[in-house]
Design a protein around this motif. Structure first.
Motif, short mmCIF file in Angstrom:
data_model
loop_
_atom_site.label_atom_id
_atom_site.label_comp_id
_atom_site.label_asym_id
_atom_site.label_seq_id
_atom_site.Cartn_x
_atom_site.Cartn_y
_atom_site.Cartn_z
N PHE A 118 0.85 -1.18 0.00
CA PHE A 118 0.00 0.00 0.00
C PHE A 118 0.89 1.24 0.00
O PHE A 118 1.77 1.39 0.87
CB PHE A 118 -0.92 0.01 1.22
CG PHE A 118 -1.89 -1.16 1.27
CD1 PHE A 118 -3.12 -1.07 0.64
CD2 PHE A 118 -1.54 -2.34 1.91
CE1 PHE A 118 -4.01 -2.14 0.68
CE2 PHE A 118 -2.41 -3.41 1.95
CZ PHE A 118 -3.65 -3.32 1.33
N PHE A 119 0.67 2.10 -0.96
CA PHE A 119 1.49 3.30 -1.11
C PHE A 119 1.31 4.23 0.09
O PHE A 119 0.19 4.45 0.56
CB PHE A 119 1.13 4.02 -2.40
CG PHE A 119 2.00 5.22 -2.69
CD1 PHE A 119 3.37 5.08 -2.85
CD2 PHE A 119 1.44 6.49 -2.81
CE1 PHE A 119 4.18 6.18 -3.11
CE2 PHE A 119 2.24 7.59 -3.08
CZ PHE A 119 3.61 7.43 -3.23
N GLN A 120 2.43 4.79 0.58
CA GLN A 120 2.43 5.69 1.74
C GLN A 120 2.92 7.06 1.29
O GLN A 120 4.13 7.35 1.37
CB GLN A 120 3.32 5.14 2.84
CG GLN A 120 3.04 3.71 3.24
CD GLN A 120 1.72 3.56 3.96
OE1 GLN A 120 1.52 4.15 5.02
NE2 GLN A 120 0.81 2.79 3.39
N PRO A 121 2.03 7.93 0.82
CA PRO A 121 2.48 9.23 0.29
C PRO A 121 3.19 10.10 1.32
O PRO A 121 4.10 10.86 0.99
CB PRO A 121 1.18 9.88 -0.19
CG PRO A 121 0.08 9.15 0.52
CD PRO A 121 0.57 7.77 0.72
N GLU A 122 2.78 9.96 2.61
CA GLU A 122 3.38 10.81 3.65
C GLU A 122 4.84 10.42 3.93
O GLU A 122 5.59 11.22 4.49
CB GLU A 122 2.56 10.74 4.94
CG GLU A 122 2.61 9.41 5.69
CD GLU A 122 1.70 8.34 5.09
OE1 GLU A 122 1.66 7.22 5.66
OE2 GLU A 122 1.04 8.62 4.07
N LEU A 123 5.23 9.21 3.56
CA LEU A 123 6.60 8.76 3.77
C LEU A 123 7.43 8.85 2.50
O LEU A 123 8.64 8.57 2.54
CB LEU A 123 6.62 7.30 4.28
CG LEU A 123 5.91 7.01 5.60
CD1 LEU A 123 5.96 5.53 5.93
CD2 LEU A 123 6.52 7.83 6.74
N SER A 124 6.81 9.23 1.41
CA SER A 124 7.47 9.20 0.10
C SER A 124 7.96 10.57 -0.33
O SER A 124 7.45 11.60 0.11
CB SER A 124 6.51 8.64 -0.95
OG SER A 124 6.04 7.35 -0.59
#
Length: 505
Positions: A118-124
């Motif tokens: 699951f993509f984690q935009p806040e960590l990317s």
């Protein structure tokens, strides 16, 4: 006073003896108790503490993806050195869980392990809709695969590529490169060379990775022999794979890469990686601690991806190129794919010199596993690999231009995770704190027994001395009294007979 001291010395002596007995008992029996508890709780059994951890891994895993953009694609087509720029990380939360868990009578258990990302935009550092210029993986891979086919077949493919407006480089989003995109080239290639690409629909580097399993593993439970726990018995029913050219390279060694047998020695550990299509051996680097838990750190040796010339046991993985990369075409549909450490870390310098923009660094690009040696459970890990595509000019296929042969990095990823929270607390309490307290207690008891026994001996000696003095004093008094009586008797006048007679009258 003497009897009180005797009672005190007896009490101290008994206390010292009890401490000594308890200390010796803990010294002899304590390690055995700890060992039995470890054996009981690390084997694959529904009643063991580690079973739930093994079944549904509670450790938060993250996969961080880094993509290499080609900044000068037109110049590369003319024979220039590729200039690369790294994008990322694009971080995905990875969930792992096991299904189809089946226990067998021969002390083994089979399972399928699934992964969901699951993509984690806040960590990317970027989004999945970011566009990146990369090689046209399908087209350039097919061109190299067809290099030795008849010229008319290659010309036919080149015409088809022109009709489909295919070029050597493409501008795609991160999501498309990862999870797939529709490409009519798949059907065109299969029409010209049937079966070359044995799939239909979307093409993506990780299209089959998400929500998929890594094959049917059968591993030892350790119920009869704890030294075999987690060791792979077979993978997809195979005792060894058939990708490589030697028995040693095809062997399935070690575990499935999640846990290892307990009571580890600081030497090496093995595991089978379906993603790398081979068994891998890491070597001990150093001892340390993770959140207070003692660990052994294992890292990749320089020989892991060495070629057969530099390291003869790897000859079975050839055909080889420079050391530091491994040809995985035999298990990747014969596509000219290579794996390596990120940024060609620990690789032949010529690979690094063939491109610009790479900066290998051990801390950033070296893989490691921190394992608790008593239990064989990883506490902290980061497995890092890079995918590379071999591209070159192929005569008859004009789309390949005058590209010089180069192993071109596409992306690299790091799968990282560490035990934390309540799992770490339970692990630390049961397997570190309690054994440590028992260890300290045995030495405390032995240490206390010595002064207690010495104190008892001193008090007993003092008591004996008092008694000796008392009897000596009494004897002197008795002798003195006897002497006085004798002296008095000598001083009395003699008694005459007449007096006695008078007395009788």
């Amino acid at each position: 006073m003497g009897s009180a001291r005797r009672r005190a010395s007896v009490g101290l002596g008994l206390a010292g003896a009890a401490c000594a007995l308890l200390g010796v008992s803990l010294l002899l029996v304590g390690p055995r108790i700890v060992k039995q508890q470890v054996i009981k709780n690390v084997r694959i059994d529904p009643s063991s503490i580690s079973f739930k951890m093994w079944k549904d891994i509670p450790v938060p895993f993250y996969m961080s993806m880094y993509f290499f953009e080609v900044l000068n694609p037109n110049q590369v087509l003319q024979g220039a050195k590729p200039v690369l720029h790294q994008h990322g990380p694009y971080v995905y939360r990875e969930f792992r869980y096991k299904t189809n868990i089946t226990f067998h009578d021969n002390d083994t258990v089979s399972f399928l392990e699934y992964r969901k990302l699951f993509f984690q935009p806040e960590l990317s550092n970027g989004r999945e809709d970011d566009y990146i210029v990369v090689p046209n993986i399908l087209m350039m891979g097919a061109a190299v695969m067809m290099e030795n086919l008849p010229t008319f077949v290659k010309i036919l493919l080149s015409g088809a590529l022109a009709g489909l407006k295919q070029e050597a480089f493409m501008n795609r989003t991160v999501g498309e490169i990862m999870w797939g995109y529709e490409d009519p080239l798949i059907d065109a290639i299969n029409a010209i060379v049937p079966g070359m690409i044995p799939f239909k629909g979307k093409f993506g580097l990780f299209a089959e990775f998400n929500n998929s399993n890594s094959g049917l593993f059968t591993v030892n439970t350790g119920m009869k022999n704890i030294s075999e726990v987690h060791m792979v018995d077979s993978w997809n029913g195979l005792k060894e794979v058939n990708y490589w050219r030697s028995h040693g390279c095809n062997m399935i060694n070690g575990t499935a890469g999640e846990m290892w047998p307990p009571f580890m020695s600081p030497t090496s550990l093995d595991f089978y990686s379906p993603d790398a299509c081979r068994s891998m051996r890491l070597v001990y680097e150093k001892s340390g601690k993770f959140q207070g838990v003692p660990t052994y750190r294992f890292v990749a040796p320089k020989t892991l991806f060495a070629n057969g010339t530099d390291y003869p046991p790897n000859e079975g993985f050839c055909p080889c190129m420079q050391s530091g990369i491994q040809n995985v075409s035999s298990c990747r549909l014969n596509a000219p794919m290579f794996i390596s450490h990120p940024h060609f870390y620990n690789a032949d310098p010529s690979l690094l010199d063939a491109v610009e923009g790479l900066h290998p660094n051990k801390d950033q690009h070296g893989l490691f596993l921190d394992v608790h040696p008593l239990t064989g459970i990883p506490m902290n890990c980061s497995i890092k690999l890079q995918l590379n595509l071999y591209i070159k000019q192929v005569s008859g296929i004009i789309q390949t231009g005058r590209i010089k042969p180069v192993v071109l990095p596409l992306l690299w990823f790091a799968e990282s995770g560490s035990i934390e929270g309540s799992v770490l607390k339970q692990f630390y309490t049961n397997l570190v704190l309690i054994p440590s307290l028992l260890d300290y207690l045995q030495y405390i008891c032995l240490g206390l027994s010595i002064p207690l026994i010495i104190s008892a001996a001193v008090l007993m000696a003092m008591s004996q001395e008092k008694c000796s003095l008392f009897w000596s004093s009494n004897k002197k008094n008795s002798d003195s009294n006897k002497a006085n009586q004798a002296t008095s008797a000598k001083k009395l006048p003699p008694v005459k007979g007449t007096v006695l007679r008078e007395a009788r009258l």
